[in-house]
Design an enzyme around this catalytic site. Sequence first.
Site, mmCIF file in Angstrom:
data_model
loop_
_atom_site.group_PDB
_atom_site.id
_atom_site.type_symbol
_atom_site.label_atom_id
_atom_site.label_comp_id
_atom_site.label_asym_id
_atom_site.label_seq_id
_atom_site.Cartn_x
_atom_site.Cartn_y
_atom_site.Cartn_z
ATOM 1 N N ILE A 1 61.289 -113.342 -38.763
ATOM 2 C CA ILE A 1 61.485 -112.049 -39.042
ATOM 3 C C ILE A 1 61.620 -111.729 -41.154
ATOM 4 O O ILE A 1 62.172 -110.646 -41.891
ATOM 5 C CB ILE A 1 62.687 -111.567 -38.212
ATOM 6 C CG1 ILE A 1 64.263 -112.691 -38.863
ATOM 7 C CG2 ILE A 1 62.604 -110.925 -36.966
ATOM 8 C CD1 ILE A 1 64.917 -111.583 -38.006
ATOM 9 N N GLY A 2 61.638 -113.069 -41.244
ATOM 10 C CA GLY A 2 61.808 -113.186 -42.822
ATOM 11 C C GLY A 2 61.698 -114.165 -43.549
ATOM 12 O O GLY A 2 61.888 -115.604 -42.406
ATOM 13 N N ASP B 1 75.828 -114.895 -54.898
ATOM 14 C CA ASP B 1 74.300 -114.340 -55.490
ATOM 15 C C ASP B 1 74.205 -113.125 -54.525
ATOM 16 O O ASP B 1 73.284 -112.746 -53.365
ATOM 17 C CB ASP B 1 73.764 -115.348 -54.051
ATOM 18 C CG ASP B 1 71.881 -115.362 -54.599
ATOM 19 O OD1 ASP B 1 71.820 -115.094 -55.437
ATOM 20 O OD2 ASP B 1 71.100 -115.748 -53.309
ATOM 21 N N GLY C 1 63.856 -118.673 -50.032
ATOM 22 C CA GLY C 1 64.285 -120.189 -51.467
ATOM 23 C C GLY C 1 64.656 -120.540 -50.764
ATOM 24 O O GLY C 1 64.309 -122.040 -51.017
#
Length: 513
Positions: free
Chosen positions: A10-11, A120, A14
């Site tokens: 699904i994804g 982040d 990095g």
Amino acid sequence: MERFRVIERIGSGGMGTVYRAYDERLQREVALKELEAVDPDRVLREAQAAARLNHPAIVTLYELGEHAGHAILVSELVPGKTLASLEAEGLLCDRDVAEITADLCDALAHAHARGVVHRDIKPQNVIVREDRRAGRRAKLMDFGIARIAGAPTLTAAGEVVGTLAYMSPEQADGELAGPETDVYSLALTAYECWAGTNPVAGRTPAQTARRIGTGVAPLRLHRPDLPEGLADTIDACLEPEPELRPSPGELRDCLATELRDLDAVHPLPGPEDAGLDPGTGRPRLGRARVLALAALVFVLAALAAPAGVPGAALVLAVLCLPSLVAGATTGSLAPLAAPVLNAAGIPSAAAALGAAGSTALARAALGAGAWAWMLAASLALGIGPDPGVGTAAPDGWATSGSLAAEHVLGPLASLDSLLGASVFAAASVVLGWVLSARHASLALLGAMIWAAGVDAALSLVGDGALSANPAGVVIAATVAVAVEFALLRGLPRAPAPTAGAQVAQQPLSGRLA
């Protein structure tokens, strides 16, 4: 791990790849993140950081394991899309952004109280639920580079960790990142959603790095219609000095105060519409602008060749430039009404047309465009009263590019014309700010003062003929306020869609209310 069955990918990011998986033991779907070529200490830190947190606005970590030499993090699977995807697809409205940001403020307050700094925060690390009834709207995920207070650092002195375009100045300098770093990144994320652009992101990483810490343009420069208190608080969160930034709780309180005054109907422009590539953040032409430009080229080519009126084609090409700068939206057509207002004997009212733009730059471009349309129509076609700038174009200008350039476009560059264009541009920007007032009475008072100022300024343009009918600009200001408050702000909320309804282009507040 003899427990999780992978369903689909699904994804990826990095640090690894994320899969939808099924927990055979507990009979539930989970998100399974496989980390490749990552320092094992950093993986352990991600698990330790996330394990300290238990909050509805934070993705829950279930388990840490290993498979085929790769670290595995198993966490809650949240049905929905990332904030980056919603932003790129134009599925957000002003109130959506505020509610999502408020949820993330709660998440940060919880994490910071337990000594965890995310470091982040960006649209890609925020997941928004598809069904509001299931709980919180937004959840913060990926504490992969979070710093636990008191834990030894895993980065060398001066090493930069995070995503450059959302990084705080102190983080970019390699300094210790505290809770203020998360506040900066969250505010920058909200700023991007509301403004349609990230003010720090440049065309290259080097350009982005140079912009960090140099100061960010006020949010109201892009969105003067937002509540002043909200915009000022976002600006304060982006202060280069960490100690000057509000806390997550203070930002949360401001959002709660201003929430009712934020639009919940109209979708915000995504990065593509703002001229940015949603994947890279680099400037580009969106599809709407490309289509508008292609249509314009086709029409002009038809006029210049088969129709045999190259002069008219040249004039139209120049007059359409401000609208292209403003963007291919309905408001970009407002300058076309300037000749009509001039023909009606109220040319000064055209100064209000540029306020239809969505940003200060767009309003200035449309205001100048309204002046150009009005003056060109007067010179070329004799429409309306003489504005006192230039002389009538000779017959045959439409069939001659040189005559059109000399007698129609040439006067547009005269000092009197440039002064008129400047007055219209400034008036459009100021009126947009006036219309951002939260009360109609204040907006109306401001509009009357605006009308007096515009009439005074137009008396200096040409022979002062444009200020001969001050009632025109007053009428225009009154109509602008009436339209803004009676039609736009008075619209009812979008109803929740019925099963099977097409909801792809509705903002979240309309789809999930």
